[in-house]
Design an enzyme around this catalytic site. Structure first.
Site, PDB file in Angstrom:
ATOM      1  N   SER A   8       0.846  -1.199   0.000  1.00  0.00           N
ATOM      2  CA  SER A   8       0.000   0.000   0.000  1.00  0.00           C
ATOM      3  C   SER A   8       0.874   1.239   0.000  1.00  0.00           C
ATOM      4  O   SER A   8       1.663   1.450   0.926  1.00  0.00           O
ATOM      5  CB  SER A   8      -0.897   0.011   1.240  1.00  0.00           C
ATOM      6  OG  SER A   8      -1.389   1.318   1.440  1.00  0.00           O
ATOM      7  N   HIS A  33      -1.363  -1.385  -4.212  1.00  0.00           N
ATOM      8  CA  HIS A  33      -2.589  -1.015  -3.497  1.00  0.00           C
ATOM      9  C   HIS A  33      -2.610   0.498  -3.287  1.00  0.00           C
ATOM     10  O   HIS A  33      -1.703   1.069  -2.684  1.00  0.00           O
ATOM     11  CB  HIS A  33      -2.626  -1.769  -2.168  1.00  0.00           C
ATOM     12  CG  HIS A  33      -3.909  -1.644  -1.425  1.00  0.00           C
ATOM     13  ND1 HIS A  33      -5.018  -2.403  -1.740  1.00  0.00           N
ATOM     14  CD2 HIS A  33      -4.278  -0.857  -0.386  1.00  0.00           C
ATOM     15  CE1 HIS A  33      -6.011  -2.083  -0.917  1.00  0.00           C
ATOM     16  NE2 HIS A  33      -5.585  -1.154  -0.082  1.00  0.00           N
ATOM     17  N   ASP A  35      -4.690   3.557  -1.769  1.00  0.00           N
ATOM     18  CA  ASP A  35      -5.741   3.886  -0.795  1.00  0.00           C
ATOM     19  C   ASP A  35      -6.275   5.285  -1.026  1.00  0.00           C
ATOM     20  O   ASP A  35      -5.577   6.276  -0.814  1.00  0.00           O
ATOM     21  CB  ASP A  35      -5.172   3.778   0.627  1.00  0.00           C
ATOM     22  CG  ASP A  35      -5.008   2.334   1.057  1.00  0.00           C
ATOM     23  OD1 ASP A  35      -5.978   1.578   0.945  1.00  0.00           O
ATOM     24  OD2 ASP A  35      -3.905   1.972   1.505  1.00  0.00           O
ATOM     25  N   MET A  37      -8.876   8.138   0.039  1.00  0.00           N
ATOM     26  CA  MET A  37      -9.691   8.558   1.195  1.00  0.00           C
ATOM     27  C   MET A  37     -10.160   9.991   0.991  1.00  0.00           C
ATOM     28  O   MET A  37      -9.405  10.833   0.502  1.00  0.00           O
ATOM     29  CB  MET A  37      -8.864   8.465   2.474  1.00  0.00           C
ATOM     30  CG  MET A  37      -8.222   7.107   2.698  1.00  0.00           C
ATOM     31  SD  MET A  37      -7.388   7.028   4.287  1.00  0.00           S
ATOM     32  CE  MET A  37      -6.586   5.420   4.154  1.00  0.00           C
ATOM     33  N   HIS A  66      -8.375   1.122  -3.835  1.00  0.00           N
ATOM     34  CA  HIS A  66      -9.281   0.883  -2.697  1.00  0.00           C
ATOM     35  C   HIS A  66      -9.953   2.206  -2.358  1.00  0.00           C
ATOM     36  O   HIS A  66      -9.338   3.089  -1.759  1.00  0.00           O
ATOM     37  CB  HIS A  66      -8.437   0.336  -1.530  1.00  0.00           C
ATOM     38  CG  HIS A  66      -9.190   0.116  -0.260  1.00  0.00           C
ATOM     39  ND1 HIS A  66      -8.569  -0.133   0.952  1.00  0.00           N
ATOM     40  CD2 HIS A  66     -10.518   0.075   0.001  1.00  0.00           C
ATOM     41  CE1 HIS A  66      -9.480  -0.289   1.894  1.00  0.00           C
ATOM     42  NE2 HIS A  66     -10.679  -0.161   1.352  1.00  0.00           N
ATOM     43  N   MET A  68     -12.087   4.489  -0.310  1.00  0.00           N
ATOM     44  CA  MET A  68     -12.711   4.713   1.000  1.00  0.00           C
ATOM     45  C   MET A  68     -13.348   6.089   0.939  1.00  0.00           C
ATOM     46  O   MET A  68     -12.882   7.045   1.562  1.00  0.00           O
ATOM     47  CB  MET A  68     -11.643   4.616   2.105  1.00  0.00           C
ATOM     48  CG  MET A  68     -11.195   3.179   2.349  1.00  0.00           C
ATOM     49  SD  MET A  68      -9.588   3.075   3.166  1.00  0.00           S
ATOM     50  CE  MET A  68      -8.521   3.211   1.734  1.00  0.00           C
ATOM     51  N   MET A 137     -11.348  -6.015   5.712  1.00  0.00           N
ATOM     52  CA  MET A 137     -10.551  -5.060   6.490  1.00  0.00           C
ATOM     53  C   MET A 137     -10.256  -5.649   7.868  1.00  0.00           C
ATOM     54  O   MET A 137     -11.166  -6.075   8.578  1.00  0.00           O
ATOM     55  CB  MET A 137     -11.302  -3.741   6.695  1.00  0.00           C
ATOM     56  CG  MET A 137     -11.516  -2.885   5.452  1.00  0.00           C
ATOM     57  SD  MET A 137     -10.026  -2.300   4.610  1.00  0.00           S
ATOM     58  CE  MET A 137      -9.093  -1.521   5.912  1.00  0.00           C
ATOM     59  N   GLY A 144      -2.699   4.042   7.993  1.00  0.00           N
ATOM     60  CA  GLY A 144      -1.751   2.938   8.010  1.00  0.00           C
ATOM     61  C   GLY A 144      -1.211   2.751   9.420  1.00  0.00           C
ATOM     62  O   GLY A 144      -1.423   3.598  10.296  1.00  0.00           O
ATOM     63  N   GLY A 145      -0.530   1.637   9.633  1.00  0.00           N
ATOM     64  CA  GLY A 145       0.178   1.415  10.885  1.00  0.00           C
ATOM     65  C   GLY A 145      -0.692   1.095  12.084  1.00  0.00           C
ATOM     66  O   GLY A 145      -0.236   1.204  13.223  1.00  0.00           O
ATOM     67  N   ASP A 175      -6.583  -6.608   4.419  1.00  0.00           N
ATOM     68  CA  ASP A 175      -5.946  -5.284   4.489  1.00  0.00           C
ATOM     69  C   ASP A 175      -6.008  -4.728   5.904  1.00  0.00           C
ATOM     70  O   ASP A 175      -7.089  -4.567   6.470  1.00  0.00           O
ATOM     71  CB  ASP A 175      -6.699  -4.366   3.511  1.00  0.00           C
ATOM     72  CG  ASP A 175      -6.106  -2.969   3.395  1.00  0.00           C
ATOM     73  OD1 ASP A 175      -5.020  -2.721   3.943  1.00  0.00           O
ATOM     74  OD2 ASP A 175      -6.755  -2.128   2.725  1.00  0.00           O
ATOM     75  N   GLY A 177      -2.793  -3.988   9.137  1.00  0.00           N
ATOM     76  CA  GLY A 177      -1.967  -4.626  10.168  1.00  0.00           C
ATOM     77  C   GLY A 177      -1.282  -5.915   9.741  1.00  0.00           C
ATOM     78  O   GLY A 177      -0.928  -6.745  10.574  1.00  0.00           O
TER      79      GLY A 177
HETATM   80  C1  DX5 Z   1      -6.217   1.441   5.822  1.00  0.00           C
HETATM   81  C2  DX5 Z   1      -5.806   1.165   4.390  1.00  0.00           C
HETATM   82  C3  DX5 Z   1      -4.714   0.186   4.305  1.00  0.00           C
HETATM   83  C4  DX5 Z   1      -3.427   0.664   4.937  1.00  0.00           C
HETATM   84  C5  DX5 Z   1      -2.740  -0.528   5.474  1.00  0.00           C
HETATM   85  O1  DX5 Z   1      -7.288   2.293   5.852  1.00  0.00           O
HETATM   86  O2  DX5 Z   1      -6.892   0.669   3.640  1.00  0.00           O
HETATM   87  O3  DX5 Z   1      -4.495  -0.257   2.964  1.00  0.00           O
HETATM   88  O4  DX5 Z   1      -2.549   1.303   4.046  1.00  0.00           O
HETATM   89  O5  DX5 Z   1      -1.644  -0.100   6.207  1.00  0.00           O
HETATM   90  P1  DX5 Z   1      -0.901  -1.083   7.211  1.00  0.00           P
HETATM   91  O6  DX5 Z   1      -0.399  -2.246   6.394  1.00  0.00           O
HETATM   92  O7  DX5 Z   1       0.191  -0.231   7.745  1.00  0.00           O
HETATM   93  O8  DX5 Z   1      -1.907  -1.503   8.243  1.00  0.00           O
HETATM   94 ZN    ZN Z   2      -6.416  -0.309   1.660  1.00  0.00          ZN
END
Ligand code: DX5
Ligand code: ZN
Length: 219
Positions: A8, A33, A35, A37, A66, A68, A137, A144-145, A175, A177
């Protein structure tokens, strides 16, 4: 079993995206990937179609977008034109999931459905024939993280059973963690594609991190 990895770019260096994308492509990642948002469906704001279009000439990876965002139906065409190969929408973000999937497929893209941790699998009923991928999810979307929510693991196994029972070939993507410690459980539960952001781009050597996550999934 071969597990596909989808780094991602949310955790990549936004000032040096093409370089970071090149790194993970060279390392053998199958999907990129992306993301998206909007600050409404989730609190964070990230990437739009212009960034997808700018990256497209730099990579042959499968562009896995993806979304969101609220009102995803308004932006399908834009992301398809920008170079998406796969567009995943949240079941919670639309009241017209069936027609949204039809709309995605009509652009020539593959269509995915994402499910928040608390969303039941029943939302997939009646739309499986239009579904190429289900994204489970394992964090609440937005950042992330975050820490992997292990309570979602049984949902992955149940999804696997559900797809097999329906003779549906949709892939299972997980997706949130995902890292060397969580990859094995997710793979065992039935995931085909592992998304990893911070575990890849937060590592000193992203290529090695991809290899380690793949290895952990196989174990
Ligand atoms: C979260 C995203 C993920 C995110 C995952 O809202 O959809 O794709 O980047 O990040 P990690 O792998 O750090 O959890
Ligand atoms: Zn994602």
């Amino acid at each position: 079993m071969h597990y596909a990895i989808a780094p991602s770019i949310l955790s990549a260096n936004f000032a040096n995206l093409a370089h970071d994308v090149g790194l993970v492509e060279k390392a053998g990642a199958e999907y990129l990937h992306i993301d998206v948002m909007d600050g409404h469906f989730v609190p964070n704001i990230t990437i739009g179609p212009a960034v997808v279009a700018a990256l497209r000439p730099h990579s042959k990876m499968i562009f896995d977008v993806h979304l969101m965002i609220e009102k995803p139906e308004k932006y399908i065409q834009d992301f398809a034109r920008a170079g998406a190969d796969l567009i995943t929408v949240h079941a919670e973000a639309t009241v017209h999931l069936h027609s949204l999937l039809q709309q995605i497929r009509a652009t020539g893209c593959r269509a995915g459905i994402a499910l928040n941790p608390s969303t039941p699998l029943e939302v997939l009923d009646y739309v499986l024939e239009l579904t190429d991928l289900v994204l489970v999810m394992t964090v609440n979307p937005g950042f992330g993280g975050q820490e992997f929510i292990s309570a979602v693991l049984p949902k992955i196994s149940r999804l696997k059973e559900k797809l097999q029972a329906a003779r549906c070939k949709a892939l299972i993507q997980v997706d949130g963690g995902i890292n060397v410690r969580t990859a094995a459980a997710v793979a065992r539960a039935g995931a085909d594609i592992l998304v990893a952001g911070s575990a890849v781009f937060g590592a000193a050597d992203p290529a090695a991190a991809i290899a380690q996550i793949r290895e952990a999934a196989r174990s």
